[in-house]
Design a protein around this motif. Sequence first.
Motif, PDB file in Angstrom:
ATOM      1  N   GLU A   1      40.531  48.869  39.545  1.00 43.58           N
ATOM      2  CA  GLU A   1      39.876  47.735  39.055  1.00 43.58           C
ATOM      3  C   GLU A   1      40.405  46.458  39.665  1.00 43.58           C
ATOM      4  O   GLU A   1      39.396  45.370  39.400  1.00 43.58           O
ATOM      5  CB  GLU A   1      39.708  47.719  37.528  1.00 43.58           C
ATOM      6  CG  GLU A   1      39.182  48.692  36.791  1.00 43.58           C
ATOM      7  CD  GLU A   1      39.067  48.442  35.338  1.00 43.58           C
ATOM      8  OE1 GLU A   1      38.153  47.626  34.707  1.00 43.58           O
ATOM      9  OE2 GLU A   1      39.944  49.054  34.658  1.00 43.58           O
ATOM     10  N   TRP A   2      41.364  46.350  40.549  1.00 46.28           N
ATOM     11  CA  TRP A   2      41.590  45.083  40.898  1.00 46.28           C
ATOM     12  C   TRP A   2      40.869  44.839  42.293  1.00 46.28           C
ATOM     13  O   TRP A   2      40.654  45.610  43.306  1.00 46.28           O
ATOM     14  CB  TRP A   2      43.038  45.088  41.134  1.00 46.28           C
ATOM     15  CG  TRP A   2      43.891  45.001  39.992  1.00 46.28           C
ATOM     16  CD1 TRP A   2      44.502  45.974  39.287  1.00 46.28           C
ATOM     17  CD2 TRP A   2      44.521  43.937  39.356  1.00 46.28           C
ATOM     18  NE1 TRP A   2      45.136  45.556  38.247  1.00 46.28           N
ATOM     19  CE2 TRP A   2      45.231  44.310  38.326  1.00 46.28           C
ATOM     20  CE3 TRP A   2      44.678  42.525  39.791  1.00 46.28           C
ATOM     21  CZ2 TRP A   2      45.979  43.314  37.609  1.00 46.28           C
ATOM     22  CZ3 TRP A   2      45.179  41.518  39.046  1.00 46.28           C
ATOM     23  CH2 TRP A   2      45.778  42.105  37.796  1.00 46.28           C
ATOM     24  N   GLN A   3      40.458  43.508  42.514  1.00 46.45           N
ATOM     25  CA  GLN A   3      39.842  43.251  43.763  1.00 46.45           C
ATOM     26  C   GLN A   3      40.581  42.547  44.566  1.00 46.45           C
ATOM     27  O   GLN A   3      41.400  41.671  44.125  1.00 46.45           O
ATOM     28  CB  GLN A   3      38.767  42.383  43.233  1.00 46.45           C
ATOM     29  CG  GLN A   3      37.466  42.121  44.368  1.00 46.45           C
ATOM     30  CD  GLN A   3      36.315  41.407  43.609  1.00 46.45           C
ATOM     31  OE1 GLN A   3      35.902  41.831  42.586  1.00 46.45           O
ATOM     32  NE2 GLN A   3      35.716  40.533  44.242  1.00 46.45           N
ATOM     33  N   VAL A   4      40.644  42.330  45.803  1.00 44.00           N
ATOM     34  CA  VAL A   4      41.518  41.631  46.943  1.00 44.00           C
ATOM     35  C   VAL A   4      40.454  40.282  47.207  1.00 44.00           C
ATOM     36  O   VAL A   4      39.192  40.507  47.323  1.00 44.00           O
ATOM     37  CB  VAL A   4      41.608  42.438  48.046  1.00 44.00           C
ATOM     38  CG1 VAL A   4      42.247  41.470  49.192  1.00 44.00           C
ATOM     39  CG2 VAL A   4      42.565  43.774  47.714  1.00 44.00           C
TER      40      VAL A   4
ATOM     41  N   HIS B   1      47.490  29.224  53.634  1.00 48.88           N
ATOM     42  CA  HIS B   1      49.187  29.023  53.812  1.00 48.88           C
ATOM     43  C   HIS B   1      49.595  29.728  54.393  1.00 48.88           C
ATOM     44  O   HIS B   1      50.512  29.473  55.377  1.00 48.88           O
ATOM     45  CB  HIS B   1      49.467  29.434  52.117  1.00 48.88           C
ATOM     46  CG  HIS B   1      50.891  29.434  52.040  1.00 48.88           C
ATOM     47  ND1 HIS B   1      51.815  28.449  52.301  1.00 48.88           N
ATOM     48  CD2 HIS B   1      51.698  30.512  51.390  1.00 48.88           C
ATOM     49  CE1 HIS B   1      52.814  28.810  51.898  1.00 48.88           C
ATOM     50  NE2 HIS B   1      52.956  30.056  51.279  1.00 48.88           N
ATOM     51  N   THR B   2      49.192  31.172  54.852  1.00 54.48           N
ATOM     52  CA  THR B   2      49.151  32.151  55.906  1.00 54.48           C
ATOM     53  C   THR B   2      47.866  32.620  56.145  1.00 54.48           C
ATOM     54  O   THR B   2      46.959  32.672  55.225  1.00 54.48           O
ATOM     55  CB  THR B   2      50.260  33.414  55.329  1.00 54.48           C
ATOM     56  OG1 THR B   2      49.600  34.083  54.415  1.00 54.48           O
ATOM     57  CG2 THR B   2      51.883  32.807  54.999  1.00 54.48           C
ATOM     58  N   PRO B   3      47.691  33.271  57.132  1.00 53.22           N
ATOM     59  CA  PRO B   3      46.434  33.761  57.629  1.00 53.22           C
ATOM     60  C   PRO B   3      45.990  34.954  56.626  1.00 53.22           C
ATOM     61  O   PRO B   3      44.767  35.073  56.423  1.00 53.22           O
ATOM     62  CB  PRO B   3      46.577  34.352  59.081  1.00 53.22           C
ATOM     63  CG  PRO B   3      47.966  33.833  59.500  1.00 53.22           C
ATOM     64  CD  PRO B   3      48.801  33.204  58.372  1.00 53.22           C
ATOM     65  N   GLY B   4      46.919  35.688  56.014  1.00 55.99           N
ATOM     66  CA  GLY B   4      46.589  36.697  55.292  1.00 55.99           C
ATOM     67  C   GLY B   4      46.763  36.479  53.809  1.00 55.99           C
ATOM     68  O   GLY B   4      46.850  37.693  53.166  1.00 55.99           O
ATOM     69  N   SER B   5      46.849  35.359  53.239  1.00 57.71           N
ATOM     70  CA  SER B   5      47.201  35.055  52.018  1.00 57.71           C
ATOM     71  C   SER B   5      46.052  35.770  51.241  1.00 57.71           C
ATOM     72  O   SER B   5      44.886  35.660  51.586  1.00 57.71           O
ATOM     73  CB  SER B   5      47.285  33.635  51.562  1.00 57.71           C
ATOM     74  OG  SER B   5      48.545  33.179  52.105  1.00 57.71           O
ATOM     75  N   ALA B   6      46.351  36.437  50.283  1.00 56.48           N
ATOM     76  CA  ALA B   6      45.331  36.977  49.064  1.00 56.48           C
ATOM     77  C   ALA B   6      45.743  36.976  47.593  1.00 56.48           C
ATOM     78  O   ALA B   6      46.844  36.987  47.498  1.00 56.48           O
ATOM     79  CB  ALA B   6      45.116  38.609  49.529  1.00 56.48           C
ATOM     80  N   CYS B   7      44.522  36.867  47.065  1.00 59.89           N
ATOM     81  CA  CYS B   7      45.034  37.309  45.656  1.00 59.89           C
ATOM     82  C   CYS B   7      44.464  38.489  45.012  1.00 59.89           C
ATOM     83  O   CYS B   7      43.668  39.053  45.667  1.00 59.89           O
ATOM     84  CB  CYS B   7      44.040  36.073  44.748  1.00 59.89           C
ATOM     85  SG  CYS B   7      44.572  34.358  45.241  1.00 59.89           S
ATOM     86  N   TYR B   8      44.884  38.884  43.745  1.00 56.67           N
ATOM     87  CA  TYR B   8      44.524  40.047  43.290  1.00 56.67           C
ATOM     88  C   TYR B   8      43.759  39.752  41.980  1.00 56.67           C
ATOM     89  O   TYR B   8      44.390  38.894  41.098  1.00 56.67           O
ATOM     90  CB  TYR B   8      45.747  41.085  43.074  1.00 56.67           C
ATOM     91  CG  TYR B   8      46.517  41.414  44.520  1.00 56.67           C
ATOM     92  CD1 TYR B   8      45.746  42.323  45.124  1.00 56.67           C
ATOM     93  CD2 TYR B   8      47.522  40.937  45.017  1.00 56.67           C
ATOM     94  CE1 TYR B   8      46.192  42.847  46.570  1.00 56.67           C
ATOM     95  CE2 TYR B   8      48.075  41.193  46.413  1.00 56.67           C
ATOM     96  CZ  TYR B   8      47.197  42.124  46.971  1.00 56.67           C
ATOM     97  OH  TYR B   8      48.030  42.477  48.101  1.00 56.67           O
ATOM     98  N   TYR B   9      42.795  40.161  41.900  1.00 53.36           N
ATOM     99  CA  TYR B   9      41.748  39.691  40.829  1.00 53.36           C
ATOM    100  C   TYR B   9      41.154  41.090  39.898  1.00 53.36           C
ATOM    101  O   TYR B   9      40.797  41.900  40.416  1.00 53.36           O
ATOM    102  CB  TYR B   9      40.601  39.168  41.222  1.00 53.36           C
ATOM    103  CG  TYR B   9      39.396  38.365  40.526  1.00 53.36           C
ATOM    104  CD1 TYR B   9      39.868  37.946  39.407  1.00 53.36           C
ATOM    105  CD2 TYR B   9      38.255  38.636  40.885  1.00 53.36           C
ATOM    106  CE1 TYR B   9      38.854  37.408  38.544  1.00 53.36           C
ATOM    107  CE2 TYR B   9      37.139  38.239  40.184  1.00 53.36           C
ATOM    108  CZ  TYR B   9      37.294  37.574  38.855  1.00 53.36           C
ATOM    109  OH  TYR B   9      36.447  37.261  38.076  1.00 53.36           O
ATOM    110  N   HIS B  10      41.546  40.883  38.417  1.00 52.55           N
ATOM    111  CA  HIS B  10      40.871  41.956  37.504  1.00 52.55           C
ATOM    112  C   HIS B  10      39.700  41.414  36.803  1.00 52.55           C
ATOM    113  O   HIS B  10      40.196  40.812  35.943  1.00 52.55           O
ATOM    114  CB  HIS B  10      42.279  42.266  36.852  1.00 52.55           C
ATOM    115  CG  HIS B  10      42.045  43.414  36.135  1.00 52.55           C
ATOM    116  ND1 HIS B  10      40.905  43.869  35.317  1.00 52.55           N
ATOM    117  CD2 HIS B  10      42.486  45.014  36.223  1.00 52.55           C
ATOM    118  CE1 HIS B  10      40.766  45.173  34.740  1.00 52.55           C
ATOM    119  NE2 HIS B  10      41.757  45.756  35.295  1.00 52.55           N
TER     120      HIS B  10
END
Length: 230
Positions: A140-143, A149-158
């Motif tokens: 159920e988590w979305q990238v 900050h870096t090229p591939g910084s990502a959050c994880y969102y529910h």
Amino acid sequence: MEVVPGLHWVDQIWDTKVYLWIEDDRVVVIDAAMPGRALAVWRYLEALGYPPGAVQAIWLTHGDIDHMGSVAALKTGSGAEVVVHHGDVPLVDGRATRAVRAGRMTGSLEKTFNWAIRCLLAYQPVPVDHPVEDGDLLGEWQVVHTPGHTPGSACYYHPRRGILIVGDALNHRRGRLGAPPPLFSYDRDQALASILKIAALDFEVCCFGHGPPLVEKAGQRVRAFAHALQ
Ligand SMILES: [Zn+2]
């Protein structure tokens, strides 16, 4: 400690936050702190009755040493797959060095910083099993790709639970929200655009790499912060 039901923060690790998402018998470790922190994760899980083998995945918010430092030990101990946005795969698997903000003196800073990661802190690179993109789903988590900050910084969102894990795309120190440090953000404009992207999401709980989680009305706080940046 449990932040909200199912989401834990390994509170023995004081430098960078490591979160655990526990759903049924499946454990996900989110971020890997500095080198030498795997034992604290195993101890925390053991107290909850889970062996290291219960960890099925390690999701990294980005490829900084204080977020990926123990990834090799965590992977070896659990057999879990390593997940990171494709933009930071070369940092995690050791093919690239960390770029800092371009400018006067930063060439030597960059060299020293990467020497410290490799030699002083003895970062052990690992292959990435599962590179992800913006919008990819992990259960159920979305990238959510939040570069800068870096090229591939990502959050994880529910979305259903209203939980957002932001890594270093935002920080929360001394009761105040903050943008990533300019010197260690290779693209400052992108980092600020990513904060606006985060502010457009609907969430109640926000977990940071640095600083305590916000467990109520986090979306409102982040929107007010993002508004002040414009
Ligand atoms: Zn970072």
